[in-house]
Design an enzyme around this catalytic site. Structure first.
Site, PDB file in Angstrom:
ATOM      1  N   ALA A  13       8.197  -0.753   4.592  1.00 27.23           N
ATOM      2  CA  ALA A  13       7.816  -1.746   4.262  1.00 27.23           C
ATOM      3  C   ALA A  13       8.304  -1.920   2.926  1.00 27.23           C
ATOM      4  O   ALA A  13       8.432  -3.196   1.987  1.00 27.23           O
ATOM      5  CB  ALA A  13       6.595  -1.529   3.981  1.00 27.23           C
ATOM      6  N   LYS A  14       8.275  -0.550   1.494  1.00 24.04           N
ATOM      7  CA  LYS A  14       8.756  -0.793   0.253  1.00 24.04           C
ATOM      8  C   LYS A  14      10.289  -0.690   0.258  1.00 24.04           C
ATOM      9  O   LYS A  14      10.944  -0.554  -1.073  1.00 24.04           O
ATOM     10  CB  LYS A  14       8.385   0.437  -0.753  1.00 24.04           C
ATOM     11  CG  LYS A  14       6.942  -0.076  -0.670  1.00 24.04           C
ATOM     12  CD  LYS A  14       5.349  -0.681  -0.802  1.00 24.04           C
ATOM     13  CE  LYS A  14       4.127  -1.031  -0.795  1.00 24.04           C
ATOM     14  NZ  LYS A  14       3.553  -0.145  -0.811  1.00 24.04           N
TER      15      LYS A  14
END
Ligand SMILES: [Zn+2]
Length: 280
Positions: free
Chosen positions: A246-247
Protein backbone atom coordinates in the site's frame (compact mmCIF):
# COMPACT_ATOMS: atom_id res chain seq x y z
CA UNK A 1 -10.49 -21.56 12.05
CA UNK A 2 -11.62 -17.96 12.27
CA UNK A 3 -13.88 -18.26 9.25
CA UNK A 4 -15.54 -21.40 10.63
CA UNK A 5 -16.28 -19.73 13.95
CA UNK A 6 -17.53 -16.59 12.25
CA UNK A 7 -19.97 -18.68 10.26
CA UNK A 8 -21.81 -19.52 13.47
CA UNK A 9 -23.80 -16.29 13.33
CA UNK A 10 -24.19 -13.40 10.88
CA UNK A 11 -21.33 -10.93 11.26
CA UNK A 12 -21.43 -7.20 10.65
CA UNK A 13 -18.14 -5.94 9.21
CA UNK A 14 -17.07 -2.63 7.78
CA UNK A 15 -14.57 -0.92 5.52
CA UNK A 16 -13.81 2.59 6.71
CA UNK A 17 -11.51 4.53 4.37
CA UNK A 18 -10.42 8.15 4.85
CA UNK A 19 -10.81 10.39 1.82
CA UNK A 20 -7.39 11.96 2.19
CA UNK A 21 -5.75 9.82 -0.46
CA UNK A 22 -6.72 7.38 -3.21
CA UNK A 23 -7.24 3.70 -2.47
CA UNK A 24 -4.47 1.23 -3.26
CA UNK A 25 -4.13 -2.56 -3.21
CA UNK A 26 -3.84 -2.72 0.58
CA UNK A 27 -7.18 -0.97 0.93
CA UNK A 28 -8.71 -3.33 -1.64
CA UNK A 29 -7.57 -6.30 0.42
CA UNK A 30 -9.04 -4.85 3.62
CA UNK A 31 -12.36 -4.23 1.88
CA UNK A 32 -12.41 -7.72 0.36
CA UNK A 33 -11.59 -9.41 3.70
CA UNK A 34 -14.38 -7.51 5.45
CA UNK A 35 -16.83 -8.14 2.61
CA UNK A 36 -16.09 -11.85 2.34
CA UNK A 37 -16.28 -12.51 6.10
CA UNK A 38 -19.67 -10.80 6.26
CA UNK A 39 -20.99 -12.67 3.21
CA UNK A 40 -19.66 -16.05 4.42
CA UNK A 41 -21.66 -15.65 7.64
CA UNK A 42 -24.81 -14.31 5.95
CA UNK A 43 -24.16 -10.95 7.57
CA UNK A 44 -23.75 -7.33 6.46
CA UNK A 45 -20.81 -5.41 5.01
CA UNK A 46 -20.82 -1.68 5.77
CA UNK A 47 -18.98 1.25 4.20
CA UNK A 48 -18.22 4.21 6.43
CA UNK A 49 -16.34 7.26 5.16
CA UNK A 50 -13.94 8.53 7.83
CA UNK A 51 -13.92 12.13 6.70
CA UNK A 52 -13.00 14.18 9.77
CA UNK A 53 -9.33 14.72 9.01
CA UNK A 54 -10.05 18.40 8.34
CA UNK A 55 -7.48 19.93 6.04
CA UNK A 56 -6.42 16.64 4.46
CA UNK A 57 -9.95 15.46 3.70
CA UNK A 58 -11.03 15.56 0.04
CA UNK A 59 -14.77 14.80 -0.03
CA UNK A 60 -14.75 14.13 -3.78
CA UNK A 61 -12.69 10.99 -3.13
CA UNK A 62 -15.63 9.27 -1.41
CA UNK A 63 -17.32 8.89 -4.81
CA UNK A 64 -14.15 7.47 -6.24
CA UNK A 65 -14.04 4.92 -3.37
CA UNK A 66 -17.59 3.77 -4.16
CA UNK A 67 -16.67 3.28 -7.81
CA UNK A 68 -13.55 1.36 -6.77
CA UNK A 69 -15.54 -1.03 -4.55
CA UNK A 70 -18.12 -1.59 -7.26
CA UNK A 71 -15.32 -2.30 -9.72
CA UNK A 72 -13.93 -4.93 -7.32
CA UNK A 73 -17.35 -6.61 -7.38
CA UNK A 74 -18.28 -5.78 -3.79
CA UNK A 75 -21.74 -4.84 -2.49
CA UNK A 76 -22.19 -2.82 0.67
CA UNK A 77 -24.53 -0.79 2.84
CA UNK A 78 -23.29 2.72 3.48
CA UNK A 79 -23.63 4.14 6.99
CA UNK A 80 -23.28 7.84 7.91
CA UNK A 81 -19.87 9.43 7.44
CA UNK A 82 -17.86 10.50 10.49
CA UNK A 83 -18.46 14.18 9.81
CA UNK A 84 -22.12 13.65 10.78
CA UNK A 85 -21.18 12.10 14.14
CA UNK A 86 -19.12 14.82 15.79
CA UNK A 87 -21.68 15.38 18.56
CA UNK A 88 -21.39 11.76 19.70
CA UNK A 89 -17.59 12.07 19.92
CA UNK A 90 -17.84 15.27 21.95
CA UNK A 91 -20.40 13.74 24.34
CA UNK A 92 -18.23 10.69 25.00
CA UNK A 93 -15.14 12.86 25.48
CA UNK A 94 -16.96 15.10 27.96
CA UNK A 95 -18.18 12.07 29.93
CA UNK A 96 -14.66 10.65 30.16
CA UNK A 97 -13.22 14.04 31.14
CA UNK A 98 -15.83 14.37 33.89
CA UNK A 99 -14.70 11.00 35.26
CA UNK A 100 -11.09 12.18 35.42
CA UNK A 101 -9.96 9.71 32.77
CA UNK A 102 -8.59 12.32 30.37
CA UNK A 103 -6.03 15.06 30.90
CA UNK A 104 -5.15 17.96 28.62
CA UNK A 105 -1.80 17.91 26.84
CA UNK A 106 -0.28 20.97 25.22
CA UNK A 107 2.99 19.31 24.22
CA UNK A 108 4.42 19.68 20.77
CA UNK A 109 6.08 16.72 19.08
CA UNK A 110 9.45 18.39 19.71
CA UNK A 111 8.80 18.66 23.45
CA UNK A 112 7.83 14.99 23.59
CA UNK A 113 10.98 13.96 21.73
CA UNK A 114 13.18 16.15 23.92
CA UNK A 115 11.65 14.63 27.07
CA UNK A 116 13.26 11.34 26.11
CA UNK A 117 10.13 9.52 24.97
CA UNK A 118 10.81 5.93 23.92
CA UNK A 119 9.30 4.25 20.85
CA UNK A 120 6.23 2.12 21.54
CA UNK A 121 3.84 0.06 19.45
CA UNK A 122 2.36 3.18 17.87
CA UNK A 123 5.00 5.88 17.72
CA UNK A 124 6.58 7.42 20.81
CA UNK A 125 5.16 6.53 24.22
CA UNK A 126 4.07 9.81 25.78
CA UNK A 127 6.22 10.39 28.88
CA UNK A 128 3.42 11.96 30.94
CA UNK A 129 4.72 15.54 30.98
CA UNK A 130 1.29 17.18 31.17
CA UNK A 131 -0.02 14.65 33.67
CA UNK A 132 2.28 16.29 36.20
CA UNK A 133 1.68 19.96 35.41
CA UNK A 134 -1.19 22.43 35.19
CA UNK A 135 -2.20 23.03 31.56
CA UNK A 136 -1.24 26.35 29.98
CA UNK A 137 -4.66 27.74 28.90
CA UNK A 138 -3.08 29.87 26.19
CA UNK A 139 -1.87 26.84 24.23
CA UNK A 140 -4.10 24.45 22.22
CA UNK A 141 -4.64 21.19 24.08
CA UNK A 142 -5.20 17.61 23.01
CA UNK A 143 -6.77 15.22 25.53
CA UNK A 144 -5.00 12.04 26.51
CA UNK A 145 -6.33 8.90 28.14
CA UNK A 146 -4.90 8.44 31.63
CA UNK A 147 -4.04 4.79 31.03
CA UNK A 148 -3.22 4.10 34.67
CA UNK A 149 -6.59 5.38 35.89
CA UNK A 150 -8.44 3.72 33.05
CA UNK A 151 -6.90 0.32 33.79
CA UNK A 152 -7.63 0.72 37.50
CA UNK A 153 -11.25 1.37 36.60
CA UNK A 154 -11.81 -1.41 34.06
CA UNK A 155 -9.71 -4.11 35.75
CA UNK A 156 -8.19 -7.05 33.83
CA UNK A 157 -9.68 -7.51 30.37
CA UNK A 158 -9.22 -9.68 27.34
CA UNK A 159 -10.18 -9.37 23.70
CA UNK A 160 -10.27 -11.87 20.90
CA UNK A 161 -8.64 -11.82 17.50
CA UNK A 162 -9.93 -14.41 15.03
CA UNK A 163 -6.40 -15.14 13.78
CA UNK A 164 -4.13 -14.37 16.75
CA UNK A 165 -6.45 -15.76 19.42
CA UNK A 166 -7.25 -14.38 22.89
CA UNK A 167 -5.33 -11.26 23.96
CA UNK A 168 -4.78 -9.91 27.47
CA UNK A 169 -5.37 -6.17 27.56
CA UNK A 170 -2.11 -4.26 27.96
CA UNK A 171 -1.57 -0.54 27.41
CA UNK A 172 2.11 -0.54 28.37
CA UNK A 173 3.30 -0.39 24.78
CA UNK A 174 0.95 2.50 23.98
CA UNK A 175 0.93 4.79 27.01
CA UNK A 176 -1.45 7.72 27.35
CA UNK A 177 -2.76 7.96 23.79
CA UNK A 178 -4.49 11.04 22.37
CA UNK A 179 -8.27 10.60 22.25
CA UNK A 180 -9.21 14.18 21.38
CA UNK A 181 -6.89 15.91 18.94
CA UNK A 182 -5.96 19.58 19.17
CA UNK A 183 -7.80 20.24 15.90
CA UNK A 184 -10.64 17.67 16.05
CA UNK A 185 -13.29 16.47 18.54
CA UNK A 186 -11.83 12.94 18.45
CA UNK A 187 -8.77 10.98 17.49
CA UNK A 188 -8.98 7.86 15.34
CA UNK A 189 -9.21 5.69 18.47
CA UNK A 190 -12.23 7.40 19.98
CA UNK A 191 -14.11 7.93 16.71
CA UNK A 192 -13.70 4.41 15.36
CA UNK A 193 -14.67 2.79 18.67
CA UNK A 194 -17.86 4.84 18.95
CA UNK A 195 -18.72 4.36 15.28
CA UNK A 196 -18.25 0.59 15.32
CA UNK A 197 -20.53 0.34 18.36
CA UNK A 198 -23.14 2.67 16.82
CA UNK A 199 -23.10 0.68 13.57
CA UNK A 200 -23.43 -2.67 15.34
CA UNK A 201 -20.13 -3.97 13.96
CA UNK A 202 -19.51 -7.44 15.42
CA UNK A 203 -16.25 -8.28 13.64
CA UNK A 204 -13.70 -5.48 13.26
CA UNK A 205 -11.48 -6.30 10.29
CA UNK A 206 -8.36 -4.32 9.43
CA UNK A 207 -4.69 -4.70 8.68
CA UNK A 208 -2.28 -6.14 11.24
CA UNK A 209 -0.57 -2.73 11.45
CA UNK A 210 -3.52 -1.65 13.65
CA UNK A 211 -3.33 -4.64 15.98
CA UNK A 212 -2.03 -2.68 18.99
CA UNK A 213 -4.75 -0.05 18.65
CA UNK A 214 -7.32 -2.67 19.62
CA UNK A 215 -6.01 -2.56 23.21
CA UNK A 216 -7.07 1.09 23.35
CA UNK A 217 -10.42 0.35 21.73
CA UNK A 218 -11.17 -2.51 24.13
CA UNK A 219 -10.40 -0.14 27.04
CA UNK A 220 -12.79 2.47 25.66
CA UNK A 221 -15.52 -0.13 25.15
CA UNK A 222 -15.23 -1.08 28.83
CA UNK A 223 -15.17 2.54 30.02
CA UNK A 224 -18.15 3.54 27.89
CA UNK A 225 -20.18 0.35 28.31
CA UNK A 226 -20.13 -0.45 24.59
CA UNK A 227 -20.69 -3.87 23.02
CA UNK A 228 -17.42 -5.75 22.45
CA UNK A 229 -16.82 -7.10 18.95
CA UNK A 230 -14.28 -9.69 17.81
CA UNK A 231 -11.35 -8.56 15.72
CA UNK A 232 -9.75 -9.96 12.59
CA UNK A 233 -6.38 -8.33 11.85
CA UNK A 234 -5.29 -9.57 8.46
CA UNK A 235 -1.67 -9.78 7.28
CA UNK A 236 -0.57 -6.92 5.05
CA UNK A 237 0.29 -7.43 1.42
CA UNK A 238 3.96 -7.02 0.76
CA UNK A 239 6.07 -6.92 -2.34
CA UNK A 240 9.11 -9.16 -2.78
CA UNK A 241 11.22 -7.01 -0.43
CA UNK A 242 8.69 -7.11 2.40
CA UNK A 243 7.74 -3.48 1.91
CA UNK A 244 4.06 -2.76 2.43
CA UNK A 245 2.40 -2.73 -0.98
CA UNK A 246 0.00 0.00 0.00
CA UNK A 247 2.90 2.32 0.69
CA UNK A 248 5.09 1.33 -2.22
CA UNK A 249 6.08 4.27 -4.32
CA UNK A 250 4.57 4.17 -7.76
CA UNK A 251 1.98 1.50 -6.93
CA UNK A 252 -1.01 2.68 -9.00
CA UNK A 253 -4.22 3.70 -7.24
CA UNK A 254 -7.24 1.46 -7.77
CA UNK A 255 -8.90 4.28 -9.70
CA UNK A 256 -5.98 4.41 -12.14
CA UNK A 257 -6.16 0.66 -12.72
CA UNK A 258 -9.92 0.92 -13.16
CA UNK A 259 -9.64 3.80 -15.60
CA UNK A 260 -6.97 1.90 -17.53
CA UNK A 261 -9.52 -0.85 -18.19
CA UNK A 262 -8.21 -3.52 -15.80
CA UNK A 263 -10.77 -6.12 -14.67
CA UNK A 264 -11.50 -5.32 -11.01
CA UNK A 265 -13.20 -8.64 -10.24
CA UNK A 266 -10.15 -10.48 -11.55
CA UNK A 267 -7.92 -8.33 -9.38
CA UNK A 268 -10.15 -9.08 -6.38
CA UNK A 269 -9.77 -12.82 -7.05
CA UNK A 270 -5.98 -12.46 -7.26
CA UNK A 271 -5.95 -10.61 -3.94
CA UNK A 272 -8.07 -13.36 -2.35
CA UNK A 273 -5.58 -16.01 -3.50
CA UNK A 274 -2.58 -13.97 -2.38
CA UNK A 275 -4.26 -13.43 0.97
CA UNK A 276 -4.87 -17.16 1.37
CA UNK A 277 -1.17 -17.76 0.69
CA UNK A 278 -0.32 -15.43 3.59
CA UNK A 279 -1.91 -17.97 5.89
CA UNK A 280 -5.40 -16.76 6.65
ZN1 LIG B 1 1.72 17.21 27.14
Amino acid sequence: MGAAMNAARPQVTRFAPSPNGRLHLGHALSAIVAHDLARASGGRFLLRIEDIDGPRSRPELADEFRRDLEWLGLEWEEVPAQSTRLASYAAAAEALKARGLFYPCTCTRKEIEEAGAVPGLEGLIYPGICKRRAPDPTRPAAWRLDAERALAEVGPLTWDDALAGPQVLDLAGLGDVVLVRKDLPASYHLAVTLDDAADGVTLVTRGADLFAASHVHRTLQALLGLAVPRWHHHPLLTDGTGEKLAKRRGSPALAERREAGEDGRMLAQQLRLQHLSLGT
